[in-house]
Scaffold this motif. Structure first.
Motif, PDB file in Angstrom:
ATOM      1  N   GLY A   1      14.751   3.481  -7.250  1.00 19.94           N
ATOM      2  CA  GLY A   1      14.214   2.168  -7.570  1.00 19.94           C
ATOM      3  C   GLY A   1      12.931   1.869  -6.810  1.00 19.94           C
ATOM      4  O   GLY A   1      11.991   1.270  -7.344  1.00 19.94           O
ATOM      5  N   TYR A   2      12.886   2.294  -5.548  1.00 20.35           N
ATOM      6  CA  TYR A   2      11.672   2.127  -4.733  1.00 20.35           C
ATOM      7  C   TYR A   2      10.503   2.894  -5.340  1.00 20.35           C
ATOM      8  O   TYR A   2       9.384   2.365  -5.450  1.00 20.35           O
ATOM      9  CB  TYR A   2      11.971   2.609  -3.311  1.00 20.35           C
ATOM     10  N   GLU A   3      10.746   4.122  -5.763  1.00 17.63           N
ATOM     11  CA  GLU A   3       9.671   4.924  -6.346  1.00 17.63           C
ATOM     12  C   GLU A   3       9.183   4.308  -7.665  1.00 17.63           C
ATOM     13  O   GLU A   3       7.987   4.336  -7.961  1.00 17.63           O
ATOM     14  CB  GLU A   3      10.144   6.357  -6.575  1.00 17.63           C
ATOM     15  N   ARG A   4      10.089   3.759  -8.455  1.00 20.85           N
ATOM     16  CA  ARG A   4       9.681   3.106  -9.691  1.00 20.85           C
ATOM     17  C   ARG A   4       8.782   1.918  -9.406  1.00 20.85           C
ATOM     18  O   ARG A   4       7.785   1.698 -10.108  1.00 20.85           O
ATOM     19  CB  ARG A   4      10.918   2.656 -10.487  1.00 20.85           C
ATOM     20  N   THR A   5       9.116   1.149  -8.373  1.00 15.98           N
ATOM     21  CA  THR A   5       8.280   0.000  -8.016  1.00 15.98           C
ATOM     22  C   THR A   5       6.915   0.452  -7.511  1.00 15.98           C
ATOM     23  O   THR A   5       5.890  -0.152  -7.838  1.00 15.98           O
ATOM     24  CB  THR A   5       8.986  -0.853  -6.954  1.00 15.98           C
ATOM     25  N   LEU A   6       6.878   1.518  -6.726  1.00 17.23           N
ATOM     26  CA  LEU A   6       5.598   2.057  -6.267  1.00 17.23           C
ATOM     27  C   LEU A   6       4.736   2.492  -7.448  1.00 17.23           C
ATOM     28  O   LEU A   6       3.535   2.172  -7.504  1.00 17.23           O
ATOM     29  CB  LEU A   6       5.818   3.247  -5.341  1.00 17.23           C
ATOM     30  N   ASP A   7       5.329   3.209  -8.395  1.00 21.19           N
ATOM     31  CA  ASP A   7       4.572   3.676  -9.557  1.00 21.19           C
ATOM     32  C   ASP A   7       4.052   2.497 -10.373  1.00 21.19           C
ATOM     33  O   ASP A   7       2.903   2.518 -10.849  1.00 21.19           O
ATOM     34  CB  ASP A   7       5.453   4.565 -10.438  1.00 21.19           C
ATOM     35  N   ARG A   8       4.896   1.485 -10.558  1.00 22.21           N
ATOM     36  CA  ARG A   8       4.481   0.296 -11.325  1.00 22.21           C
ATOM     37  C   ARG A   8       3.334  -0.405 -10.626  1.00 22.21           C
ATOM     38  O   ARG A   8       2.361  -0.824 -11.264  1.00 22.21           O
ATOM     39  CB  ARG A   8       5.674  -0.648 -11.464  1.00 22.21           C
ATOM     40  N   THR A   9       3.431  -0.553  -9.321  1.00 24.50           N
ATOM     41  CA  THR A   9       2.386  -1.249  -8.565  1.00 24.50           C
ATOM     42  C   THR A   9       1.094  -0.459  -8.564  1.00 24.50           C
ATOM     43  O   THR A   9       0.008  -1.012  -8.767  1.00 24.50           O
ATOM     44  CB  THR A   9       2.867  -1.493  -7.118  1.00 24.50           C
ATOM     45  N   ARG A  10       1.189   0.839  -8.341  1.00 25.77           N
ATOM     46  CA  ARG A  10       0.003   1.690  -8.323  1.00 25.77           C
ATOM     47  C   ARG A  10      -0.767   1.601  -9.648  1.00 25.77           C
ATOM     48  O   ARG A  10      -2.003   1.578  -9.671  1.00 25.77           O
ATOM     49  CB  ARG A  10       0.410   3.127  -8.024  1.00 25.77           C
ATOM     50  N   ALA A  11      -0.032   1.504 -10.744  1.00 21.56           N
ATOM     51  CA  ALA A  11      -0.675   1.410 -12.063  1.00 21.56           C
ATOM     52  C   ALA A  11      -1.427   0.096 -12.245  1.00 21.56           C
ATOM     53  O   ALA A  11      -2.335   0.005 -13.087  1.00 21.56           O
ATOM     54  CB  ALA A  11       0.376   1.571 -13.155  1.00 21.56           C
ATOM     55  N   LEU A  12      -1.081  -0.922 -11.454  1.00 18.35           N
ATOM     56  CA  LEU A  12      -1.746  -2.222 -11.559  1.00 18.35           C
ATOM     57  C   LEU A  12      -3.016  -2.309 -10.721  1.00 18.35           C
ATOM     58  O   LEU A  12      -3.832  -3.223 -10.923  1.00 18.35           O
ATOM     59  CB  LEU A  12      -0.788  -3.330 -11.115  1.00 18.35           C
ATOM     60  N   LEU A  13      -3.165  -1.397  -9.778  1.00 19.02           N
ATOM     61  CA  LEU A  13      -4.283  -1.463  -8.839  1.00 19.02           C
ATOM     62  C   LEU A  13      -5.464  -0.643  -9.319  1.00 19.02           C
ATOM     63  O   LEU A  13      -5.301   0.387  -9.970  1.00 19.02           O
ATOM     64  CB  LEU A  13      -3.830  -0.971  -7.462  1.00 19.02           C
ATOM     65  N   ASN A  14      -6.664  -1.113  -8.949  1.00 16.50           N
ATOM     66  CA  ASN A  14      -7.911  -0.432  -9.302  1.00 16.50           C
ATOM     67  C   ASN A  14      -8.580   0.120  -8.042  1.00 16.50           C
ATOM     68  O   ASN A  14      -8.402  -0.431  -6.945  1.00 16.50           O
ATOM     69  CB  ASN A  14      -8.862  -1.389 -10.010  1.00 16.50           C
ATOM     70  N   PRO A  15      -9.374   1.176  -8.172  1.00 17.41           N
ATOM     71  CA  PRO A  15      -9.984   1.801  -6.988  1.00 17.41           C
ATOM     72  C   PRO A  15     -10.849   0.856  -6.167  1.00 17.41           C
ATOM     73  O   PRO A  15     -10.997   1.057  -4.956  1.00 17.41           O
ATOM     74  CB  PRO A  15     -10.825   2.941  -7.586  1.00 17.41           C
ATOM     75  N   ASP A  16     -11.421  -0.180  -6.781  1.00 16.70           N
ATOM     76  CA  ASP A  16     -12.309  -1.087  -6.050  1.00 16.70           C
ATOM     77  C   ASP A  16     -11.585  -2.324  -5.524  1.00 16.70           C
ATOM     78  O   ASP A  16     -12.210  -3.232  -4.990  1.00 16.70           O
ATOM     79  CB  ASP A  16     -13.465  -1.516  -6.961  1.00 16.70           C
ATOM     80  N   ASP A  17     -10.281  -2.368  -5.654  1.00 19.96           N
ATOM     81  CA  ASP A  17      -9.525  -3.557  -5.269  1.00 19.96           C
ATOM     82  C   ASP A  17      -9.430  -3.733  -3.760  1.00 19.96           C
ATOM     83  O   ASP A  17      -9.385  -2.759  -2.998  1.00 19.96           O
ATOM     84  CB  ASP A  17      -8.103  -3.490  -5.835  1.00 19.96           C
ATOM     85  N   GLN A  18      -9.362  -5.001  -3.365  1.00 18.19           N
ATOM     86  CA  GLN A  18      -8.971  -5.373  -2.013  1.00 18.19           C
ATOM     87  C   GLN A  18      -7.558  -5.941  -2.108  1.00 18.19           C
ATOM     88  O   GLN A  18      -7.312  -6.895  -2.852  1.00 18.19           O
ATOM     89  CB  GLN A  18      -9.931  -6.407  -1.430  1.00 18.19           C
ATOM     90  N   VAL A  19      -6.639  -5.354  -1.329  1.00 16.92           N
ATOM     91  CA  VAL A  19      -5.217  -5.648  -1.465  1.00 16.92           C
ATOM     92  C   VAL A  19      -4.673  -6.187  -0.152  1.00 16.92           C
ATOM     93  O   VAL A  19      -5.020  -5.705   0.928  1.00 16.92           O
ATOM     94  CB  VAL A  19      -4.438  -4.375  -1.871  1.00 16.92           C
ATOM     95  N   LEU A  20      -3.811  -7.191  -0.256  1.00 20.12           N
ATOM     96  CA  LEU A  20      -3.092  -7.732   0.895  1.00 20.12           C
ATOM     97  C   LEU A  20      -1.603  -7.508   0.670  1.00 20.12           C
ATOM     98  O   LEU A  20      -1.069  -7.872  -0.377  1.00 20.12           O
ATOM     99  CB  LEU A  20      -3.367  -9.231   1.039  1.00 20.12           C
ATOM    100  N   GLU A  21      -0.936  -6.890   1.640  1.00 17.85           N
ATOM    101  CA  GLU A  21       0.522  -6.783   1.598  1.00 17.85           C
ATOM    102  C   GLU A  21       1.111  -7.698   2.656  1.00 17.85           C
ATOM    103  O   GLU A  21       0.727  -7.647   3.829  1.00 17.85           O
ATOM    104  CB  GLU A  21       1.000  -5.348   1.823  1.00 17.85           C
ATOM    105  N   LEU A  22       2.060  -8.528   2.259  1.00 12.14           N
ATOM    106  CA  LEU A  22       2.754  -9.434   3.164  1.00 12.14           C
ATOM    107  C   LEU A  22       4.134  -8.869   3.474  1.00 12.14           C
ATOM    108  O   LEU A  22       4.814  -8.349   2.594  1.00 12.14           O
ATOM    109  CB  LEU A  22       2.888 -10.813   2.512  1.00 12.14           C
ATOM    110  N   GLY A  23       4.546  -8.983   4.737  1.00 11.72           N
ATOM    111  CA  GLY A  23       5.851  -8.449   5.118  1.00 11.72           C
ATOM    112  C   GLY A  23       5.922  -6.944   4.978  1.00 11.72           C
ATOM    113  O   GLY A  23       6.879  -6.399   4.421  1.00 11.72           O
ATOM    114  N   CYS A  24       4.957  -6.244   5.509  1.00  8.72           N
ATOM    115  CA  CYS A  24       4.835  -4.792   5.297  1.00  8.72           C
ATOM    116  C   CYS A  24       5.832  -3.987   6.106  1.00  8.72           C
ATOM    117  O   CYS A  24       5.944  -2.772   5.907  1.00  8.72           O
ATOM    118  CB  CYS A  24       3.418  -4.325   5.606  1.00  8.72           C
ATOM    119  N   GLY A  25       6.557  -4.602   7.045  1.00  5.37           N
ATOM    120  CA  GLY A  25       7.508  -3.854   7.865  1.00  5.37           C
ATOM    121  C   GLY A  25       6.818  -2.767   8.663  1.00  5.37           C
ATOM    122  O   GLY A  25       5.783  -3.007   9.305  1.00  5.37           O
ATOM    123  N   THR A  26       7.343  -1.565   8.604  1.00  7.01           N
ATOM    124  CA  THR A  26       6.780  -0.456   9.390  1.00  7.01           C
ATOM    125  C   THR A  26       5.721   0.327   8.614  1.00  7.01           C
ATOM    126  O   THR A  26       5.359   1.430   9.018  1.00  7.01           O
ATOM    127  CB  THR A  26       7.889   0.491   9.871  1.00  7.01           C
TER     128      THR A  26
END
Length: 219
Positions: free
Chosen positions: A27-52
């Motif tokens: 399930g984690y890998e599916r979410t990573l793949d889904r998210t990666r497909a939404l991002l563009n090479p020129d994007d600036q991204v903020l992750e909240l609650g990134c843990g380790t």
């Protein structure tokens, strides 16, 4: 209890947290793949609650800039150790929450919150803050447990008891339908609400939402 006590809780268990295996790796890998497909090479991204920093290290190489934040200094220290071992120029870690004044409004093309929203004390306020942090038409991606759809014994009895003795941090309880309503009310159009679980009955929807141009209504 307060945000400071939550930070102390996560600081205390940060090393154990880093050693724990992901419960549903598929399930984690599916979410990573889904998210990666939404991002563009020129994007600036903020992750909240990134843990380790595990997710940040997987995604940061695909974008121009990736800022990963967490309220726990202990978690961020471990994330930086990982970053030192496998440097990614686009990636930076910072001790911060969504409300941190150092985060520039309107800057980010995407804000990510994995296992995050159920840990904040003011979910509507945090969602409105995320709206301000995003650039026009920016994306918010959330995957977080909807405890209101789970065993009522857990959310109604066990969690309060554990919090009372310092064995759990603050946790917000809501249903998926309620969370979607809060996201929409904060000024987002929900594009998808997906179940990425590969085992068990996971009530942890992956929600993809786009920032509307108009500001959300005042509370």
């Amino acid at each position: 209890m307060s945000t400071a006590s939550d930070a102390r809780f996560w600081d205390k268990i940060s090393r154990k947290y880093a050693r724990d295996a992901i419960a549903d790796l598929g399930g984690y890998e599916r979410t990573l793949d889904r998210t990666r497909a939404l991002l563009n090479p020129d994007d600036q991204v903020l992750e909240l609650g990134c843990g380790t920093g595990s997710t940040a290290l997987r995604l940061a190489g695909d974008v121009r800039r990736y800022l990963a934040t967490d309220l726990s200094a202990g978690m961020i220290a471990i994330a930086r150790e990982k970053q030192d071992a496998s440097p990614i120029p686009a990636l930076a870690f910072q001790v911060a929450t969504a409300e941190a004044p150092t985060l520039e409004t309107g800057r980010f093309d995407a804000v990510l919150g994995f296992n995050y929203l159920h840990m904040v004390r003011d979910v509507p306020g945090t969602l409105r803050r995320i709206h301000t942090l995003l650039a026009p038409s920016g994306l918010f991606v959330s995957k977080t447990p909807c405890l209101g759809d789970m065993n009522p014994l857990l959310s109604g009895v066990l969690l309060p008891a554990m919090r009372a003795v310092g064995r759990a941090p603050y946790v917000s309880v809501f249903r998926q339908a309620e969370l979607c309503e809060l996201v929409s009310a904060a000024g987002f159009d929900i594009l998808a609400a997906e179940n990425h679980a590969t085992k068990g009955d996971d009530r942890r929807p992956c929600i993809v939402a786009r920032k509307r141009s108009e500001a959300p209504a005042a509370p």
